[in-house]
Write a protein that holds these residues in place. Structure first.
Motif, PDB file in Angstrom:
ATOM      1  N   SER A 166       0.835  -1.201   0.000  1.00 44.03           N
ATOM      2  CA  SER A 166       0.000   0.000   0.000  1.00 44.03           C
ATOM      3  C   SER A 166       0.866   1.247   0.000  1.00 44.03           C
ATOM      4  O   SER A 166       0.592   2.227  -0.708  1.00 44.03           O
ATOM      5  N   ALA A 167       1.954   1.209   0.779  1.00 46.85           N
ATOM      6  CA  ALA A 167       2.842   2.370   0.856  1.00 46.85           C
ATOM      7  C   ALA A 167       3.572   2.611  -0.458  1.00 46.85           C
ATOM      8  O   ALA A 167       3.682   3.755  -0.931  1.00 46.85           O
ATOM      9  N   LEU A 168       4.069   1.548  -1.072  1.00 42.08           N
ATOM     10  CA  LEU A 168       4.871   1.689  -2.276  1.00 42.08           C
ATOM     11  C   LEU A 168       4.040   2.042  -3.507  1.00 42.08           C
ATOM     12  O   LEU A 168       4.514   2.740  -4.414  1.00 42.08           O
ATOM     13  N   THR A 169       2.809   1.549  -3.553  1.00 42.64           N
ATOM     14  CA  THR A 169       1.938   1.870  -4.685  1.00 42.64           C
ATOM     15  C   THR A 169       1.173   3.171  -4.483  1.00 42.64           C
ATOM     16  O   THR A 169       0.699   3.773  -5.452  1.00 42.64           O
ATOM     17  N   GLY A 170       1.027   3.576  -3.222  1.00 39.95           N
ATOM     18  CA  GLY A 170       0.217   4.748  -2.924  1.00 39.95           C
ATOM     19  C   GLY A 170      -1.258   4.506  -3.122  1.00 39.95           C
ATOM     20  O   GLY A 170      -2.031   5.454  -3.329  1.00 39.95           O
ATOM     21  N   LEU A 171      -1.670   3.242  -3.046  1.00 36.86           N
ATOM     22  CA  LEU A 171      -3.070   2.883  -3.306  1.00 36.86           C
ATOM     23  C   LEU A 171      -3.761   2.366  -2.054  1.00 36.86           C
ATOM     24  O   LEU A 171      -3.143   1.716  -1.216  1.00 36.86           O
ATOM     25  N   PRO A 172      -5.081   2.615  -1.937  1.00 33.06           N
ATOM     26  CA  PRO A 172      -5.857   1.971  -0.883  1.00 33.06           C
ATOM     27  C   PRO A 172      -6.036   0.498  -1.214  1.00 33.06           C
ATOM     28  O   PRO A 172      -5.853   0.070  -2.368  1.00 33.06           O
ATOM     29  N   TYR A 173      -6.431  -0.278  -0.213  1.00 32.75           N
ATOM     30  CA  TYR A 173      -6.446  -1.731  -0.355  1.00 32.75           C
ATOM     31  C   TYR A 173      -7.282  -2.224  -1.540  1.00 32.75           C
ATOM     32  O   TYR A 173      -6.879  -3.140  -2.260  1.00 32.75           O
ATOM     33  N   GLY A 174      -8.469  -1.638  -1.715  1.00 28.54           N
ATOM     34  CA  GLY A 174      -9.363  -2.125  -2.760  1.00 28.54           C
ATOM     35  C   GLY A 174      -8.771  -2.003  -4.154  1.00 28.54           C
ATOM     36  O   GLY A 174      -8.873  -2.922  -4.974  1.00 28.54           O
ATOM     37  N   ARG A 175      -8.143  -0.880  -4.449  1.00 23.71           N
ATOM     38  CA  ARG A 175      -7.510  -0.677  -5.761  1.00 23.71           C
ATOM     39  C   ARG A 175      -6.189  -1.428  -5.855  1.00 23.71           C
ATOM     40  O   ARG A 175      -5.844  -1.972  -6.899  1.00 23.71           O
ATOM     41  N   MET A 176      -5.467  -1.469  -4.752  1.00 22.16           N
ATOM     42  CA  MET A 176      -4.148  -2.104  -4.749  1.00 22.16           C
ATOM     43  C   MET A 176      -4.222  -3.574  -5.143  1.00 22.16           C
ATOM     44  O   MET A 176      -3.454  -4.051  -5.973  1.00 22.16           O
ATOM     45  N   ILE A 177      -5.160  -4.302  -4.548  1.00 23.13           N
ATOM     46  CA  ILE A 177      -5.192  -5.747  -4.756  1.00 23.13           C
ATOM     47  C   ILE A 177      -5.590  -6.105  -6.188  1.00 23.13           C
ATOM     48  O   ILE A 177      -5.316  -7.215  -6.651  1.00 23.13           O
ATOM     49  N   ARG A 178      -6.206  -5.161  -6.915  1.00 24.54           N
ATOM     50  CA  ARG A 178      -6.586  -5.417  -8.306  1.00 24.54           C
ATOM     51  C   ARG A 178      -5.469  -5.088  -9.292  1.00 24.54           C
ATOM     52  O   ARG A 178      -5.589  -5.398 -10.486  1.00 24.54           O
ATOM     53  N   ALA A 179      -4.398  -4.459  -8.816  1.00 26.19           N
ATOM     54  CA  ALA A 179      -3.287  -4.115  -9.710  1.00 26.19           C
ATOM     55  C   ALA A 179      -2.567  -5.385 -10.149  1.00 26.19           C
ATOM     56  O   ALA A 179      -2.438  -6.342  -9.384  1.00 26.19           O
ATOM     57  N   PRO A 180      -2.086  -5.428 -11.387  1.00 20.03           N
ATOM     58  CA  PRO A 180      -1.431  -6.638 -11.904  1.00 20.03           C
ATOM     59  C   PRO A 180      -0.261  -7.084 -11.028  1.00 20.03           C
ATOM     60  O   PRO A 180       0.598  -6.282 -10.670  1.00 20.03           O
ATOM     61  N   GLY A 181      -0.261  -8.354 -10.690  1.00 17.55           N
ATOM     62  CA  GLY A 181       0.840  -8.940  -9.940  1.00 17.55           C
ATOM     63  C   GLY A 181       0.767  -8.790  -8.438  1.00 17.55           C
ATOM     64  O   GLY A 181       1.503  -9.472  -7.711  1.00 17.55           O
ATOM     65  N   VAL A 182      -0.100  -7.923  -7.927  1.00 13.85           N
ATOM     66  CA  VAL A 182      -0.132  -7.669  -6.491  1.00 13.85           C
ATOM     67  C   VAL A 182      -0.623  -8.885  -5.717  1.00 13.85           C
ATOM     68  O   VAL A 182      -0.024  -9.279  -4.707  1.00 13.85           O
TER      69      VAL A 182
END
Length: 298
Positions: free
Chosen positions: A189-205
């Protein structure tokens, strides 16, 4: 029952605010900017789409815990020993100390400094400081508390404040389970700057999170710790229940403050080194967060 919160950041202000709103005598010991705002207009507690101004005492030094029957210890993991030493002379001999910190070894470390029992607590809540003296709640709020010797009184206090809490002999096991969750979410979350919901949908996460959980599981097993059943499903399902939450590590980086990465992914790395178990994904995440901290300092 008189309550003191040592380290009144997002976690401490949330639980301290709920207790104060329910009528408990609460002193929040925290940073000057927060204490000044709290003294001026009360603690601003934002939850469920509503804002509440909660009258509460504030202090900026460790003597704010003096006279407290119950101390909620909520400082950053890296400050445990120093703050424990500052707090020690002001504690009542019969005060119950609940450790609400991230990581699995903080209660043990604090007890060693204080020379007295400290109760481990697993905290399941999403909060953030939205401004000076202003805490915002994003979800959940349960506490799993080790035996205290005053279980009925403390559980009644939390229940009156609407805080879901229960006592368990396996609080340390629960903290290991929470450690796995934090290792999977905080750095990413810190490295992507994304909240959990968007972060987990990012490719490879999601694949990276699975690798983190597998490494943590190997370390826990070698340490003689049984992780909660279905830990991987619990980790992957958390994003749906807290889609707007940014990790505490992300919040720290955003504010230019030291993170707790060495006590999260870094703890797994260090334990892996001691046990001879490789933890490459946790090591990479720790390294990248450390680098991001350095960049913020520069």
């Amino acid at each position: 029952m008189k309550v003191a919160v040592m380290g009144a950041g997002a976690i401490g202000c949330f639980y301290g605010g709920l207790l104060a709103r329910a009528g408990a005598s609460v002193t929040l010991v925290g940073r000057a900017q927060h204490v000044e705002a709290i003294r001026a207009r009360g603690l601003l507690l934002e939850m469920g789409g509503e804002r509440h101004s909660v009258p509460v005492e504030g202090a900026v030094t460790a003597d704010g815990v003096a006279g407290a029957d119950l101390v909620l210890f909520c400082v950053k993991s890296g400050d445990t020993e120093q703050v424990g030493r500052e707090m020690a002379p002001h504690l009542r001999p019969d005060a119950v100390i609940l450790c609400l910190q991230n990581g699995v070894d903080n209660a043990e470390r604090l007890a060693a400094v204080l020379g007295r029992p400290v109760v481990p607590v697993a905290v399941y809540v999403a909060t953030e400081m939205a401004g000076p003296g202003h805490v915002r709640h994003h979800g959940r709020g349960e506490l799993l508390i080790g035996p205290t010797g005053k279980d009925e009184e403390i559980l009644a206090l939390f229940a009156a404040a609407g805080i879901s809490a229960r006592v368990s002999e396996d609080a340390i096991g629960a903290l290991w389970g929470k450690l796995v969750v934090n290792c999977a979410y905080n750095a990413l979350s810190a490295l992507t700057g994304l909240p959990y919901g968007r972060m987990i949908r990012a490719p490879g996460v999601e694949a990276a999170m699975r690798d983190v959980v597998a490494e943590c599981g190997a370390i826990a097993k070698a340490s003689g710790v049984a992780l909660p059943e279905g830990i991987l499903d619990a980790v992957l399902g958390l994003a749906a229940s807290m889609p707007a939450q940014f990790s505490s590590t992300a919040q720290d980086l955003r504010r230019g403050r030291p993170t707790e990465i060495d006590h999260l992914n870094g703890f797994v790395v260090a334990r892996g080194e001691a046990l001879g178990i490789p933890t490459p994904v946790n090591r990479l995440l720790q390294t990248l967060v450390r680098a991001a901290e350095t960049a913020k300092e520069g």
